[in-house]
Design an enzyme around this catalytic site. Structure first.
Site, mmCIF file in Angstrom:
data_model
loop_
_atom_site.group_PDB
_atom_site.id
_atom_site.type_symbol
_atom_site.label_atom_id
_atom_site.label_comp_id
_atom_site.label_asym_id
_atom_site.label_seq_id
_atom_site.Cartn_x
_atom_site.Cartn_y
_atom_site.Cartn_z
ATOM 1 N N GLN A 201 1.504 -1.196 0.132
ATOM 2 C CA GLN A 201 -0.050 -0.172 0.458
ATOM 3 C C GLN A 201 0.221 1.097 0.006
ATOM 4 O OE1 GLN A 201 -3.257 0.618 -0.608
ATOM 5 N NE2 GLN A 201 -3.158 -1.894 -0.224
ATOM 6 N N LYS A 224 -0.855 -2.524 -7.937
ATOM 7 C CA LYS A 224 -1.128 -1.788 -7.093
ATOM 8 C C LYS A 224 -0.578 -0.114 -7.416
ATOM 9 C CE LYS A 224 -3.294 -4.447 -3.859
ATOM 10 N NZ LYS A 224 -3.395 -4.695 -2.110
ATOM 11 N N CYS A 364 -9.596 -8.427 3.896
ATOM 12 C CA CYS A 364 -8.879 -8.613 4.311
ATOM 13 C C CYS A 364 -7.955 -8.703 5.051
ATOM 14 C CB CYS A 364 -7.718 -9.489 2.874
ATOM 15 S SG CYS A 364 -8.088 -9.514 1.945
#
Ligand SMILES: *Cc1c(COP(=O)(O)O)cnc(C)c1O
Length: 406
Positions: A201, A224, A364
């Site tokens: 992230q 991502k 998640c």
């Protein structure tokens, strides 16, 4: 210059409509969209030089091998790794973590301790639980505060000379919390423990320097950060990569094979058995170039504006609870929220009809949801190609959904 319209024009999907409405894509935490250069790089590979790598003497194989190895160099440079062979190309964050967890199975003993943070993604919990079951090591958890921040005084109490490994994400996918990884790494090293940071992230937002961080392992996924799915990396310090045994057996990872004994290839090939995601690796390199051209300073500035604006606008709605740090400087451009007495899934479904993509559910990260005693949240995660106008559309749609549901 950061010209948002010029940037948006490079992402073909951003001019698509969904359910008859212009797409508003706020699910960047799940996967990012892809710019034309990345799409071109995949098409080019398959239409111009598709061949297997590291094996053929023929020209195409050499071109493909060079392109793949050049991508590894781009990744090395981006993360400032000391050596190119410290970059292992994997299928993504999940595989990278499993590779390390598998390797540590042979290095741990009963009673050793592993520390993880309370903010982890399932992919950063399950492999360690499996490792503990296998070795008799014990899993300890750094707790978090109601603002979704790790309680570092508790970490200080957990770290001891029994600690062998510490795992933490750089930025939490569920709440957007930016974790104090420098402190986590320094304190782990003081007792001789290794540290793995999950950067899935963080890499879309910031440019980590693995040598400055002095981190032992750093992992991420290409998809991502504007790259394709099915490819990612494991950075490991050379000394650790030499200590860990190979994870998969097969072609490419061996030096010599007889039925009596196999000797392993040198780094990075020791961990790269089988034909890899060749075009994925090459396009990962293209994605890194693209993001650096946009510029991580520009990305940070624009995304912070989106975060401040989105937070302010959502707070206009009565009954909204936003989870995660209240100090926005400790947070990435992710807003995880709920509206009193309304199930997040219902909001997500209604605003999808307006062409708005958000994530609803536990992200998640079930333990985080259990902590807040909620079934899940609505998560709007912004990328550098999002705009304030899109936030306005989103906030209006949420208000309307709320009216319909209450
Ligand atoms: C997405 C994500 C993962 C898993 O990444 P994959 O690409 O699915 O392997 C792991 N950790 C975090 C924090 C994530 O956001």
């Amino acid at each position: 210059m950061f010209d948002i319209q010029k940037i948006r024009a490079q992402f073909p999907i951003l001019s698509e409509t969904v359910n008859g409405k212009p797409l508003v894509y706020f699910d960047n935490g799940a996967t990012s969209q892809k710019p034309q250069v990345v799409i071109d790089s995949i098409v080019n590979y398959y239409s111009k030089y598709n061949a297997n790598i590291h094996r053929g003497v023929h020209t195409l194989s050499q071109i493909a091998t060079d392109a793949y190895e050049e991508a590894r160099l781009k990744i090395q440079k981006h993360f400032n790794a000391k050596h190119n062979y410290e970059i292992i190309l994997t299928s993504g964050t999940t595989e990278s973590i499993n590779l390390v967890a598998n390797g540590f199975a042979s290095l741990l003993q009963k009673g050793d301790e592993i520390i993880v943070s309370a903010l982890e993604h399932h992919s950063n919990i399950v492999p360690w639980q499996m490792l503990c079951e296998h070795t008799g090591a014990i899993l300890k958890v750094i707790p978090m505060s109601i603002h979704g921040e790790l309680i570092m005084e508790e970490y200080d109490k957990l770290v001891s000379d029994k600690t062998k490994l510490v795992f933490c994400n750089h930025i939490s996918n569920a709440l957007g919390t930016l974790n104090p990884i420098e402190e986590i790494i320094t304190k782990a090293h003081a007792v001789g423990a290794a540290v793995l940071i999950d950067g899935a992230q963080s890499c879309p937002h910031i440019k980590p320097d693995v040598q400055a961080l002095d981190v032992d392992f750093y992992v991420t996924s290409a998809h991502k950060m504007c790259g394709p799915t099915g490819v990612g990396m494991l950075y490991g310090k050379e000394e650790w990569l030499r200590k860990l045994p190979p994870y998969k057996g097969g072609g490419e990872m061996i030096a010599t094979v007889t039925f009596e004994k196999t000797t392993y290839a040198d780094l990075p090939h020791k961990f790269e058995a089988g034909t890899p995601n060749i075009c994925g690796g090459i396009a990962f390199g293209t994605a890194i170039d693209f993001m650096n051209e946009v510029g991580f300073d520009n990305i940070a500035k624009h995304e912070h504006e989106l975060l401040e604006y989105g937070t302010k606008r959502l707070q206009e709605i009565e009954g909204v609870t936003i989870y995660g740090p209240t100090d926005l400087s400790k947070k990435a451009s992710v807003i995880s929220f709920n509206i009193e007495n309304i199930h997040p899934y219902d909001i997500g479904t209604i605003i999808d009809r307006q062409g708005i993509a958000v994530r609803t559910g536990h992200h998640c990260a079930q333990p985080i949801m259990d902590f807040f005693k909620i079934p899940g949240t609505i998560r709007a995660s912004f990328a550098f190609y999002n705009t304030k106008e899109e936030i306005d559309i989103f906030v209006e749609a949420v208000k309307k959904a709320k009216m319909m549901l209450s």
